[in-house]
Scaffold this motif. Sequence first.
Motif, PDB file in Angstrom:
ATOM      1  N   ALA A 158       0.832  -1.216   0.000  1.00 39.40           N
ATOM      2  CA  ALA A 158       0.000   0.000   0.000  1.00 39.40           C
ATOM      3  C   ALA A 158       0.859   1.255   0.000  1.00 39.40           C
ATOM      4  O   ALA A 158       0.555   2.228  -0.694  1.00 39.40           O
ATOM      5  CB  ALA A 158      -0.929  -0.002   1.215  1.00 39.40           C
ATOM      6  N   ALA A 159       1.942   1.239   0.762  1.00 42.71           N
ATOM      7  CA  ALA A 159       2.812   2.417   0.878  1.00 42.71           C
ATOM      8  C   ALA A 159       3.415   2.792  -0.477  1.00 42.71           C
ATOM      9  O   ALA A 159       3.382   3.956  -0.876  1.00 42.71           O
ATOM     10  CB  ALA A 159       3.916   2.158   1.899  1.00 42.71           C
ATOM     11  N   VAL A 160       3.965   1.815  -1.191  1.00 47.16           N
ATOM     12  CA  VAL A 160       4.632   2.140  -2.458  1.00 47.16           C
ATOM     13  C   VAL A 160       3.645   2.444  -3.579  1.00 47.16           C
ATOM     14  O   VAL A 160       4.011   3.094  -4.556  1.00 47.16           O
ATOM     15  CB  VAL A 160       5.632   1.049  -2.894  1.00 47.16           C
ATOM     16  CG1 VAL A 160       6.753   0.914  -1.872  1.00 47.16           C
ATOM     17  CG2 VAL A 160       4.966  -0.284  -3.128  1.00 47.16           C
ATOM     18  N   LYS A 161       2.417   2.002  -3.441  1.00 42.78           N
ATOM     19  CA  LYS A 161       1.400   2.330  -4.434  1.00 42.78           C
ATOM     20  C   LYS A 161       0.800   3.713  -4.200  1.00 42.78           C
ATOM     21  O   LYS A 161       0.147   4.256  -5.079  1.00 42.78           O
ATOM     22  CB  LYS A 161       0.289   1.273  -4.424  1.00 42.78           C
ATOM     23  CG  LYS A 161       0.719  -0.038  -5.049  1.00 42.78           C
ATOM     24  CD  LYS A 161      -0.379  -1.074  -4.981  1.00 42.78           C
ATOM     25  CE  LYS A 161       0.032  -2.350  -5.698  1.00 42.78           C
ATOM     26  NZ  LYS A 161      -0.958  -3.424  -5.490  1.00 42.78           N
ATOM     27  N   THR A 162       1.045   4.281  -3.029  1.00 41.24           N
ATOM     28  CA  THR A 162       0.472   5.574  -2.660  1.00 41.24           C
ATOM     29  C   THR A 162       1.380   6.744  -2.996  1.00 41.24           C
ATOM     30  O   THR A 162       0.899   7.817  -3.359  1.00 41.24           O
ATOM     31  CB  THR A 162       0.154   5.592  -1.144  1.00 41.24           C
ATOM     32  OG1 THR A 162      -0.809   4.570  -0.885  1.00 41.24           O
ATOM     33  CG2 THR A 162      -0.386   6.922  -0.704  1.00 41.24           C
ATOM     34  N   ALA A 163       2.681   6.561  -2.849  1.00 41.85           N
ATOM     35  CA  ALA A 163       3.598   7.690  -2.988  1.00 41.85           C
ATOM     36  C   ALA A 163       4.882   7.268  -3.701  1.00 41.85           C
ATOM     37  O   ALA A 163       5.219   6.078  -3.738  1.00 41.85           O
ATOM     38  CB  ALA A 163       3.928   8.250  -1.603  1.00 41.85           C
ATOM     39  N   ASP A 164       5.594   8.245  -4.211  1.00 45.13           N
ATOM     40  CA  ASP A 164       6.858   8.014  -4.906  1.00 45.13           C
ATOM     41  C   ASP A 164       7.966   7.864  -3.872  1.00 45.13           C
ATOM     42  O   ASP A 164       8.678   8.822  -3.544  1.00 45.13           O
ATOM     43  CB  ASP A 164       7.146   9.177  -5.860  1.00 45.13           C
ATOM     44  CG  ASP A 164       8.404   8.947  -6.671  1.00 45.13           C
ATOM     45  OD1 ASP A 164       8.855   7.782  -6.784  1.00 45.13           O
ATOM     46  OD2 ASP A 164       8.943   9.945  -7.195  1.00 45.13           O
TER      47      ASP A 164
END
Length: 184
Positions: A116-122
């Motif tokens: 979820a973290a890497v899909k949310t932000a760069d």
Amino acid sequence: MSTAIGIVELSSIAAGYQAHDAMLKAADVESIIARTICSGKFLVVIGGSVSAVTSALAAATHVAGGFLIEVLNIPNIDRQVFAALSGTVQLSADHSRAMGIVETFSATPIIEAADAAVKTADVTLYRVHVSMAIGGKGFMLLNGDVAAVNSAVDAAKEVIKVSGMLVNTVVIPSASPQLFMDYV
């Protein structure tokens, strides 16, 4: 190339080996992690196509009996998660930006939160550690600019809230370059 991750956590080491064997026989999946973890449990993380992972998890669930603690299928997982789990992430020379740390009480939620973290932000996910020598906990380390790391950590917290397994999160703006070198 794997597009999904399947995770099974069991309260018995013997049942863990049996479930792992069933998973490998049920579908064309690759073992990412298969080992004993703290508190005398067994963790299996596999990768493969969505359908293969689904079949393998069904096989594990069938043989696990009352020893199954948790089972999770994450379809369409971000590629960064595979690299961070295997410890093969190389940080760029410009890695001395913000560091984000997310810690959970168990292994499974940290993998889902990392996705979820890497899909949310760069951000760059450079480490996902599950359970070994840390009392069954999980943690991940992120790198990026402060706003992106804050967004990624917030997304991870939202995912972990569902299970109630969040221990702590920290964002360190302008983290020391040495801090990154010590934990890669």
